[in-house]
Design a protein around this motif. Structure first.
Motif, PDB file in Angstrom:
ATOM      1  N   ILE A 263       0.901  -1.167   0.000  1.00 19.01           N
ATOM      2  CA  ILE A 263       0.000   0.000   0.000  1.00 19.01           C
ATOM      3  C   ILE A 263       0.932   1.207   0.000  1.00 19.01           C
ATOM      4  O   ILE A 263       1.765   1.324   0.906  1.00 19.01           O
ATOM      5  N   PRO A 264       0.877   2.092  -0.999  1.00 19.86           N
ATOM      6  CA  PRO A 264       1.887   3.161  -1.087  1.00 19.86           C
ATOM      7  C   PRO A 264       1.888   4.138   0.088  1.00 19.86           C
ATOM      8  O   PRO A 264       2.957   4.445   0.629  1.00 19.86           O
ATOM      9  N   THR A 265       0.724   4.661   0.461  1.00 16.93           N
ATOM     10  CA  THR A 265       0.680   5.625   1.568  1.00 16.93           C
ATOM     11  C   THR A 265      -0.605   5.411   2.365  1.00 16.93           C
ATOM     12  O   THR A 265      -1.529   4.732   1.916  1.00 16.93           O
ATOM     13  N   ILE A 266      -0.664   6.062   3.515  1.00 14.74           N
ATOM     14  CA  ILE A 266      -1.887   6.004   4.335  1.00 14.74           C
ATOM     15  C   ILE A 266      -3.088   6.529   3.528  1.00 14.74           C
ATOM     16  O   ILE A 266      -4.220   6.086   3.720  1.00 14.74           O
ATOM     17  N   ASN A 267      -2.819   7.445   2.598  1.00 10.32           N
ATOM     18  CA  ASN A 267      -3.907   7.974   1.752  1.00 10.32           C
ATOM     19  C   ASN A 267      -4.531   6.894   0.870  1.00 10.32           C
ATOM     20  O   ASN A 267      -5.640   7.082   0.364  1.00 10.32           O
ATOM     21  N   ASP A 268      -3.816   5.804   0.667  1.00  8.61           N
ATOM     22  CA  ASP A 268      -4.296   4.745  -0.231  1.00  8.61           C
ATOM     23  C   ASP A 268      -5.011   3.611   0.506  1.00  8.61           C
ATOM     24  O   ASP A 268      -5.332   2.592  -0.117  1.00  8.61           O
ATOM     25  N   LEU A 269      -5.229   3.765   1.799  1.00  4.62           N
ATOM     26  CA  LEU A 269      -5.931   2.701   2.544  1.00  4.62           C
ATOM     27  C   LEU A 269      -7.309   2.483   1.934  1.00  4.62           C
ATOM     28  O   LEU A 269      -8.023   3.444   1.622  1.00  4.62           O
ATOM     29  N   ASN A 270      -7.677   1.213   1.792  1.00  2.00           N
ATOM     30  CA  ASN A 270      -8.933   0.855   1.134  1.00  2.00           C
ATOM     31  C   ASN A 270      -9.855   0.172   2.144  1.00  2.00           C
ATOM     32  O   ASN A 270      -9.574  -0.940   2.594  1.00  2.00           O
ATOM     33  N   GLU A 271     -10.937   0.862   2.479  1.00  3.19           N
ATOM     34  CA  GLU A 271     -11.858   0.287   3.470  1.00  3.19           C
ATOM     35  C   GLU A 271     -12.551  -0.962   2.940  1.00  3.19           C
ATOM     36  O   GLU A 271     -12.896  -1.849   3.710  1.00  3.19           O
ATOM     37  N   ASP A 272     -12.743  -1.047   1.610  1.00  2.64           N
ATOM     38  CA  ASP A 272     -13.378  -2.249   1.038  1.00  2.64           C
ATOM     39  C   ASP A 272     -12.517  -3.489   1.266  1.00  2.64           C
ATOM     40  O   ASP A 272     -13.010  -4.606   1.304  1.00  2.64           O
ATOM     41  N   GLU A 273     -11.206  -3.273   1.386  1.00  3.36           N
ATOM     42  CA  GLU A 273     -10.287  -4.400   1.642  1.00  3.36           C
ATOM     43  C   GLU A 273      -9.902  -4.482   3.115  1.00  3.36           C
ATOM     44  O   GLU A 273      -8.975  -5.198   3.481  1.00  3.36           O
ATOM     45  N   LYS A 274     -10.617  -3.713   3.957  1.00  7.47           N
ATOM     46  CA  LYS A 274     -10.400  -3.742   5.408  1.00  7.47           C
ATOM     47  C   LYS A 274      -8.965  -3.361   5.797  1.00  7.47           C
ATOM     48  O   LYS A 274      -8.381  -3.905   6.732  1.00  7.47           O
ATOM     49  N   ASP A 275      -8.396  -2.424   5.067  1.00  6.53           N
ATOM     50  CA  ASP A 275      -7.020  -2.003   5.379  1.00  6.53           C
ATOM     51  C   ASP A 275      -6.924  -1.372   6.766  1.00  6.53           C
ATOM     52  O   ASP A 275      -5.856  -1.388   7.376  1.00  6.53           O
ATOM     53  N   GLU A 276      -8.028  -0.812   7.245  1.00  4.61           N
ATOM     54  CA  GLU A 276      -7.977  -0.188   8.575  1.00  4.61           C
ATOM     55  C   GLU A 276      -7.729  -1.240   9.663  1.00  4.61           C
ATOM     56  O   GLU A 276      -7.121  -0.941  10.706  1.00  4.61           O
ATOM     57  N   VAL A 277      -8.159  -2.462   9.414  1.00  5.61           N
ATOM     58  CA  VAL A 277      -7.907  -3.566  10.364  1.00  5.61           C
ATOM     59  C   VAL A 277      -6.409  -3.889  10.358  1.00  5.61           C
ATOM     60  O   VAL A 277      -5.791  -4.088  11.413  1.00  5.61           O
ATOM     61  N   LEU A 278      -5.830  -3.899   9.166  1.00  3.62           N
ATOM     62  CA  LEU A 278      -4.398  -4.168   9.020  1.00  3.62           C
ATOM     63  C   LEU A 278      -3.576  -3.099   9.764  1.00  3.62           C
ATOM     64  O   LEU A 278      -2.626  -3.426  10.485  1.00  3.62           O
ATOM     65  N   VAL A 279      -3.972  -1.840   9.617  1.00  7.15           N
ATOM     66  CA  VAL A 279      -3.251  -0.756  10.303  1.00  7.15           C
ATOM     67  C   VAL A 279      -3.396  -0.902  11.824  1.00  7.15           C
ATOM     68  O   VAL A 279      -2.442  -0.673  12.567  1.00  7.15           O
ATOM     69  N   GLY A 280      -4.565  -1.322  12.269  1.00  9.13           N
ATOM     70  CA  GLY A 280      -4.768  -1.581  13.703  1.00  9.13           C
ATOM     71  C   GLY A 280      -3.835  -2.674  14.192  1.00  9.13           C
ATOM     72  O   GLY A 280      -3.239  -2.565  15.278  1.00  9.13           O
ATOM     73  N   LYS A 281      -3.680  -3.728  13.371  1.00 10.82           N
ATOM     74  CA  LYS A 281      -2.766  -4.822  13.754  1.00 10.82           C
ATOM     75  C   LYS A 281      -1.325  -4.335  13.806  1.00 10.82           C
ATOM     76  O   LYS A 281      -0.539  -4.772  14.653  1.00 10.82           O
ATOM     77  N   MET A 282      -0.963  -3.421  12.896  1.00 10.47           N
ATOM     78  CA  MET A 282       0.398  -2.860  12.925  1.00 10.47           C
ATOM     79  C   MET A 282       0.644  -2.141  14.259  1.00 10.47           C
ATOM     80  O   MET A 282       1.724  -2.244  14.839  1.00 10.47           O
ATOM     81  N   MET A 283      -0.374  -1.418  14.731  1.00 11.08           N
ATOM     82  CA  MET A 283      -0.240  -0.724  16.022  1.00 11.08           C
ATOM     83  C   MET A 283      -0.019  -1.735  17.147  1.00 11.08           C
ATOM     84  O   MET A 283       0.806  -1.514  18.050  1.00 11.08           O
ATOM     85  N   LEU A 284      -0.761  -2.836  17.096  1.00  8.03           N
ATOM     86  CA  LEU A 284      -0.623  -3.846  18.151  1.00  8.03           C
ATOM     87  C   LEU A 284       0.744  -4.527  18.103  1.00  8.03           C
ATOM     88  O   LEU A 284       1.332  -4.823  19.148  1.00  8.03           O
ATOM     89  N   VAL A 285       1.257  -4.762  16.882  1.00 12.91           N
ATOM     90  CA  VAL A 285       2.601  -5.344  16.759  1.00 12.91           C
ATOM     91  C   VAL A 285       3.614  -4.394  17.398  1.00 12.91           C
ATOM     92  O   VAL A 285       4.485  -4.810  18.172  1.00 12.91           O
ATOM     93  N   ALA A 286       3.470  -3.094  17.126  1.00 13.79           N
ATOM     94  CA  ALA A 286       4.377  -2.099  17.720  1.00 13.79           C
ATOM     95  C   ALA A 286       4.264  -2.128  19.244  1.00 13.79           C
ATOM     96  O   ALA A 286       5.271  -2.148  19.963  1.00 13.79           O
ATOM     97  N   ARG A 287       3.056  -2.133  19.737  1.00 15.67           N
ATOM     98  CA  ARG A 287       2.818  -2.165  21.187  1.00 15.67           C
ATOM     99  C   ARG A 287       3.472  -3.407  21.809  1.00 15.67           C
ATOM    100  O   ARG A 287       4.104  -3.331  22.868  1.00 15.67           O
ATOM    101  N   ASN A 288       3.338  -4.554  21.114  1.00 14.46           N
ATOM    102  CA  ASN A 288       3.900  -5.802  21.653  1.00 14.46           C
ATOM    103  C   ASN A 288       5.426  -5.777  21.668  1.00 14.46           C
ATOM    104  O   ASN A 288       6.046  -6.260  22.615  1.00 14.46           O
ATOM    105  N   ILE A 289       6.022  -5.224  20.623  1.00 13.18           N
ATOM    106  CA  ILE A 289       7.486  -5.132  20.584  1.00 13.18           C
ATOM    107  C   ILE A 289       7.956  -4.215  21.725  1.00 13.18           C
ATOM    108  O   ILE A 289       8.915  -4.524  22.441  1.00 13.18           O
TER     109      ILE A 289
END
Ligand code: AMP
Ligand code: ZN
Length: 107
Positions: free
Chosen positions: A47-73
């Motif tokens: 995904i090139p930038t945050i501007n390209d997040l696609n709600e139809d593909e549930k990209d917001e869920v993926l970004v949420g998981k990225m936050m959790l990975v960061a939190r866990n590290i």
């Protein structure tokens, strides 16, 4: 995606040591660390930038998981505080056009 350095790292065309990986997300150390801990959390999906997040593909869920990975590290490393940052667009300093979350901390 051809010519995307992070896709090449994810595809193992460029060697890099992952500090975390699952079927959707990888994390590796920034090559030019800005602090003692500087980890990039990167989705396998190009995904090139945050501007390209696609709600139809549930990209917001993926970004949420990225936050959790960061939190866990951060938790695993016992960091008392840390910064999480997305640079969006060239004028904001984005140089790699494959989204990534910076986890930056001095401990
Ligand atoms: P940004 O400015 O948000 O696009 O950040 C891109 C980050 O990727 C910078 O902090 C670079 O130091 C880092 N970087 C570039 N190439 C590599 C690489 N091969 N391995 C790890 N980090 C990299
Ligand atoms: Zn890519």
């Amino acid at each position: 995606m051809e010519d995307c350095i992070f896709c090449k790292i994810i595809g193992k065309e460029i060697p890099s040591e992952f500090v975390y990986e699952d079927d959707e997300i990888v994390a590796f150390n920034d090559i030019h660390p800005k602090a003692n801990h500087h980890v990039l959390i990167v989705p396998r999906k190009h995904i090139p930038t945050i501007n390209d997040l696609n709600e139809d593909e549930k990209d917001e869920v993926l970004v949420g998981k990225m936050m959790l990975v960061a939190r866990n590290i951060a938790k695993e490393r016992g960091l008392s505080g840390y910064n999480l940052q997305f640079n969006v667009g060239e004028s904001a300093g984005q140089i790699i056009f494959h989204i990534h979350l910076h986890l930056i901390s001095n401990g």
